[in-house]
Design a protein around this motif. Sequence first.
Motif, short mmCIF file in Angstrom:
data_model
loop_
_atom_site.label_atom_id
_atom_site.label_comp_id
_atom_site.label_asym_id
_atom_site.label_seq_id
_atom_site.Cartn_x
_atom_site.Cartn_y
_atom_site.Cartn_z
N ILE A 16 -10.66 0.58 4.70
CA ILE A 16 -10.18 -0.30 5.76
C ILE A 16 -8.83 -0.89 5.39
O ILE A 16 -7.90 -0.92 6.20
N ARG A 17 -8.71 -1.31 4.13
CA ARG A 17 -7.44 -1.88 3.66
C ARG A 17 -6.34 -0.81 3.68
O ARG A 17 -5.23 -1.06 4.16
N LYS A 18 -6.66 0.37 3.14
CA LYS A 18 -5.66 1.45 3.04
C LYS A 18 -5.15 1.89 4.41
O LYS A 18 -3.97 2.17 4.58
N ASN A 19 -6.04 1.95 5.38
CA ASN A 19 -5.65 2.44 6.71
C ASN A 19 -4.87 1.41 7.52
O ASN A 19 -4.25 1.75 8.53
N GLY A 20 -4.91 0.15 7.11
CA GLY A 20 -4.03 -0.84 7.72
C GLY A 20 -4.46 -1.42 9.04
O GLY A 20 -3.63 -1.88 9.82
N TYR A 21 -5.77 -1.43 9.34
CA TYR A 21 -6.23 -2.03 10.59
C TYR A 21 -6.01 -3.55 10.55
O TYR A 21 -6.23 -4.19 9.53
#
Length: 256
Positions: free
Chosen positions: A43-48
């Motif tokens: 979730i953090r890596k994908n930047g939502y």
Amino acid sequence: MPAVQTAPLEARNRVYREFLDLLYLRPRHRENLLQRGLTEEEIRKNGYRSIPEAEAPWSICRRLIDIGHDLAGIPGFYKGRGRRGGSFWTFDRQLGYFIPVRDEKGRIQALQRRMDDPQGGKYRLFSGHQNRGGCSCGTPAHVARPAEIKDRRVWITEGPLKADIASKYLGAVVVGALSACTWRPAIPALTALGAREVVIALDRDVETNSEVARAYLTLKVELKKHGLAVSRAVWEERKGIDDALAAGMEVRTVRV
């Protein structure tokens, strides 16, 4: 007001990254993503990020401008009208969360919104308001990459979020068209990726929806015109491949 030309990709990428950095993800949206099968790290890596509820959109735009960004030509931003005349940069803030739409190099080319209130569509692009200084982002395809590539085939599915989730479980690069019928931007993405074999993984309503079925057939023909080996993903029960994978269901591929 004259039409505004969409800014180059590099400019959009810079603005969107700074924009998302000014926002945070609300607990209810994080929980939704966790339930979809993503981890906290993914979730953090994908930047939502959640669409802001407390801070006014014009205030966030002012912060971006103060950093040094020009919002002209950046889809999603447009000119509001001041009560005493004049205008100011702003954006729509119907509640939901942002999903970055990335190209093959990981650059953010557009933003999609997953809406809390699905009336009018659960997923909407951050775009439009051409008559108020805004512009369109078009229908770009999203490229999702896993932490480790285990499958060298490139998969095509519907939607950026679905692509992010499927990529994680498949260990493959997944191209997410914005819908079954807007697959054409996926072709240049596949070319840029150097794809040789492609797996089509549209939702299971391809079997019952004539429009989706036509989109599948024309996509298959176009992929073969480009010299690509084509397979189709098959699974049971769940509508989307993301839900099937997250539920641990078997996904088979059949050459077509």
